[in-house]
Design an enzyme around this catalytic site. Structure first.
Site, short mmCIF file in Angstrom:
data_model
loop_
_atom_site.label_atom_id
_atom_site.label_comp_id
_atom_site.label_asym_id
_atom_site.label_seq_id
_atom_site.Cartn_x
_atom_site.Cartn_y
_atom_site.Cartn_z
N GLU A 158 0.81 -1.22 0.00
CA GLU A 158 0.00 0.00 0.00
C GLU A 158 0.85 1.27 0.00
O GLU A 158 0.79 2.09 0.93
CB GLU A 158 -0.98 -0.02 1.18
CG GLU A 158 -1.96 -1.18 1.08
CD GLU A 158 -3.00 -1.21 2.19
OE1 GLU A 158 -2.96 -0.32 3.08
OE2 GLU A 158 -3.86 -2.10 2.17
N GLU B 145 -5.00 -8.48 -0.08
CA GLU B 145 -5.68 -8.30 1.21
C GLU B 145 -7.16 -8.10 0.99
O GLU B 145 -7.58 -7.36 0.08
CB GLU B 145 -5.13 -7.08 1.97
CG GLU B 145 -3.73 -7.21 2.49
CD GLU B 145 -3.32 -6.00 3.33
OE1 GLU B 145 -4.22 -5.28 3.80
OE2 GLU B 145 -2.10 -5.80 3.48
#
Length: 849
Positions: free
Chosen positions: A258, A513
């Site tokens: 991220e 995720e």
């Protein structure tokens, strides 16, 4: 069933392939959220938080699994029994280099090799994740060591008062912390606060926007990158040197988790960006954050986050009370040598002053912004086009990362992870070399933020990609519409696979995720509200998680790794990180052993050892004293398989401590001869259906009699063991008319199923019994544990490009398993004994859902 640990996985177009040319789906978990911090230092603990790190930091040995007490075997056996075949293995930079620049924790690296070898015993495939959130846990996240912040000129001890970042352990004030009331998901607002924005800008674009930031003779961007790459390369070297992990178990590496753009692309630092979707609590502009970082009291907007998103709630004066977010000049000698870490800072980089003020972005004395659009465009761009982070900066980092990894792991598959929901910038095919994966993350943001499964939702991907003129157009009302929307959003993310390569070549898309919070509705499922009446009721969680995972099925057929599995999860502190509570399993959901009823025996909190992954898919035990398995009465690798009466103990391994179990333990094709076309699973009826495209070439490149293998979980298809022989576990099957392949013999002498409609009782040698009603359009099938093997041909296809469809449908014999919310309950049934229902005699909280 083929040995998964020996099969080499490749990427072929949009799919993973095994050594037989079959299409492989990888599904599993992130192991683990606990790896974000050292053992004994959850985010809510202030004692030693800064002091230990300033002294070189504690070791991360023990994260994510304890290799000394046997519990690693318990957790890995459970994950394997749930049908997972892949792990995203979390490693933070801090774990490798916490003692200082260039000082590596080789004990932790050796420990990591030990964990990976243990993982290999259970046949998992692994991709390594260099994890971070917000850059470092000293900004309220995870990832980099403390010294990297000092290198950037920042002092985390001043972050809370200046609101450069909110730290869980200091909330709401360092002098009177109350971390138990840290607002949900407030940590994520730190991405738009000074500390995180500054470090990400320096890491990705220091040479461009902070040329004065020079340390040890190089720009801070190159200084940080060099240490980052060398640290993870050292771990990669150790994995290679192990000799038995690379490619067979460790398939490759994810890029930075991220990544964030920091200030890059901000059009006006005095305005909250229109695209800033997350606003909660005090919400400064970039410029206001700079002022606060220098200790200047500033009035900022205040926002609440509700079911319909952020809502303005006035303004608030933030007073740092003399604190600053910048390192005191006394931290370094007059010549710029750092007293703790030893580097030498260039004289032009003055400590104690905001680096952006040093570069003329604003004036500290007057407190006014001088260059509001400083970060909008590249300085040397004559057209002054707005920066596109993925193209202008992130891509360069991916190149550097990938080259560093492949200098060690030559055939590594590179998981390419762009910023959340962002379209990836194309990278060269000569760089990808046909071995890459697009790694997107997907969360149901509304459920994550509100901690409630709502009757409405929104197309978040479409909104962030500007597909709608207003939020109203993106709203979806009702569970059916929400589920369709989720699947559509995942389809958009999957379609990005053709953007990774500069030549438009497709690569697999994997959801790195996804998951849900379990502390929903004020922790109702934990019994915290309504007088405890909701204790053990995870029905809403099942709906929420099923919606997200169902989105990976359908025509998308995506691989994924769920966030997360935390061995130390608790109802009070969740995953021990910023109040998040997403672990699929919790020790606080373990049921107490019932000394009077062996059939309800649970694993309790005793670690499991001596489980042999090669001997049984789902380790089972005979009850010890009080019906609780102990280290002394567990089976050895050569022990006889359990009798039917002992099966609930094996069931306890799967059910005990699990949350929303039927949502994440799902049937799916492990390895498909041909290409999966559609995949559906109805959690209510337990009906599974798979359609496959098959060509003659698919069969030609596979070994003779290679089957398609489908995971069918006992959780959805378990048979009543009382219907079986008392001497051995067995499974019940019903076949339905199909075109059988009479000329194909069963592998290994397995019993062949014929379309007679007769119910067969067939001995199972390594798993809990299943009750299956199977319909196939063509071919034959048999079952090995929780894996159905299906053989078929490509008759009817014309030429090499010819294509036929093969379909399989599976239901549970006698219908779906009833659960706690079904009239009459399960308290007196075999399944109910394995999972007592709340509110019933002997019940300790149903974790089946």
């Amino acid at each position: 069933m083929s040995d998964p640990s020996s099969s080499r996985i490749t990427t072929d177009g949009a799919y993973f392939r095994d050594s037989q040319g079959r299409t492989v789906i990888l599904r599993g978990v992130n192991l683990s959220g606990s790896a974000k911090a050292p053992p004994g230092q959850p985010s809510h603990i202030r004692d030693g938080f800064f002091e230990d790190a300033e002294a070189g930091g504690p070791s991360f040995v023990g994260q994510p699994l304890n290799l000394d007490d046997g519990s690693a075997d318990e957790h890995l056996a459970r994950l394997k029994g749930w049908g997972f075949n892949c792990l995203r293995y979390i490693v933070c930079w801090e774990a490798l280099e916490h003692a200082g620049p260039g000082k590596y924790d080789d004990e932790f690296i050796e420990y990591t090799i030990g964990v990976l070898r243990k993982i290999k015993e259970y046949g998992f495939k692994v991709y390594m994740d260099p994890h971070q959130d917000l850059w470092a846990r000293f900004i309220g996240g995870s990832g980099a060591p403390l010294w990297t912040l000092h290198a950037c000129g920042l002092d985390p001890r001043g972050f809370t008062r200046t609101e450069a970042a909110f730290l869980h352990c200091e909330w709401p004030d360092p002098d009177s912390p109350d971390p138990a009331h840290f607002p949900a998901m407030l940590w994520s607002t730190n991405y738009r606060r000074l500390a995180s924005q500054t470090v990400f800008t320096l890491f990705f674009a220091g040479r461009t926007f902070a040329p004065k930031c020079v340390i040890d003779g190089v720009n801070i961007q190159d200084y940080l990158h060099a240490h980052y790459l060398r640290a993870f390369a050292r771990l990669a070297h150790a994995i290679r040197a192990a000799g038995d992990l690379e490619d067979t178990t460790v398939l490759g590496w994810d890029s930075m988790n991220e990544p964030h753009e920091g200030f890059l692309g901000v059009e006006d630092i005095t305005v909250i960006p229109a695209e800033q979707a997350l606003k909660k609590g005090s919400t400064p502009t970039a410029f206001q954050g700079m002022r606060l970082g220098m200790g200047l009291p500033t009035t900022v907007e205040r926002w609440d986050f509700g079911a319909f998103g952020p809502v303005r709630n006035g303004s608030v004066l933030v007073d740092p009370r003399g604190s600053r977010a910048w390192l005191d000049p006394e931290a370094e000698e007059p010549d710029g040598t750092n007293k703790l870490w030893g580097w030498k800072r260039d004289p032009a980089w003055k400590l104690g002053v905001d680096v952006w003020a040093l570069h003329g972005v604003w004036d500290v004395d007057s407190g006014i912004a001088l260059r509001k659009d400083y970060f909008r465009a590249l300085p040397d761009d004559p057209e002054k086009k707005r920066i596109v982070f993925t193209e202008d900066f992130w891509k360069e980092h991916v190149f550097r990362w990938g080259r560093a990894i492949r200098e060690v792991h030559e055939d590594a598959i590179l998981w390419i992870a762009p910023p959340v929901f962002a379209e990836p910038a194309p990278v060269g095919e000569e760089f990808l070399k046909g071995r890459a994966v697009l790694s997107h993350h997907y969360y149901d943001g509304l459920t994550l933020m509100t901690k409630h499964w709502n009757w409405f939702n929104a197309d978040a991907v479409g909104l962030l990609r500007h597909k709608y003129l207003s939020l109203v157009l993106a709203l979806r009302v009702g569970e059916s519409a929400i589920r369709r929307s989720f699947q559509h959003q995942l389809g958009l993310l999957a379609a990005d696979r053709v953007l990774v390569s500069s030549k438009g070549r497709a690569y697999p898309t994997m959801i790195g995720e996804t998951g849900i919070p379990y502390d929903q509705d004020d922790k109702r499922a934990y019994g915290y509200v309504d007088g405890g009446r909701g204790a053990g009721d995870y029905s809403q969680h099942v709906k929420a998680l099923d919606a997200s995972l169902n989105a990976c099925d359908g025509p998308n057929i995506l691989s994924y790794t769920i966030w997360t599995y935390v061995t130390a999860n608790s109802h009070q502190w969740g995953d021990n990180w910023n109040g998040e509570d997403l672990s699929l399993w919790s020790a606080d959901d373990l049921r107490p052993a019932d000394a009077e009823n062996d059939s309800s025996s649970s694993l309790g909190k005793s670690p499991i050892g001596s489980l042999a992954p090669s001997s049984v898919d789902l380790p089972s035990t005979s009850g010890g004293a009080g019906g609780v398995p102990t280290l002394s009465n567990l089976p050895s690798p050569s022990a006889a398989l359990p009798a039917a009466a002992a099966l609930p103990a094996a069931a306890a391994l799967l059910t005990n401590g699990a949350r929303a179990l039927p949502a994440f333990v799902r049937p799916y094709p492990l390895a498909t001869l041909g290409t999966p076309l559609t995949l559906s699973f109805d959690i209510r009826s337990s009906q599974f259906e798979l359609t496959v495209h098959v060509r003659p070439t698919d069969l030609a490149r596979a070994a003779s009699n290679t089957p398609t293998e489908i995971f069918l979980p006992w959780v959805h298809y378990g048979a009543d063991p009382t219907a079986a022989s008392s001497s051995s576990p067995s499974s019940s099957y019903r076949t339905t008319p199909a075109q059988s392949l009479d000329d194909l013999s069963g592998a290994g002498g397995a019993k062949k199923h014929t379309p007679t409609g007769e119910v067969h009782l067939i001995e199972s040698v390594d798993a809990l019994p299943l009750a299956l009603d199977v319909q196939v359009s063509h071919g034959r099938w048999d079952v090995d544990g929780q894996v159905l093997r299906w053989w078929y041909d490509a008759a009817g296809a014309e030429g090499d490009e010819g294509e036929v469809k093969r379909t399989i449908q599976v239901k549970r014999l006698a219908g779906p398993i009833r659960r706690a919310d079904v009239e009459g309950g399960l308290g007196s049934t075999w399944f109910g004994d394995a999972c007592p229902c709340p509110g019933r005699e002997g019940g300790g909280g149903c974790v089946i859902g």
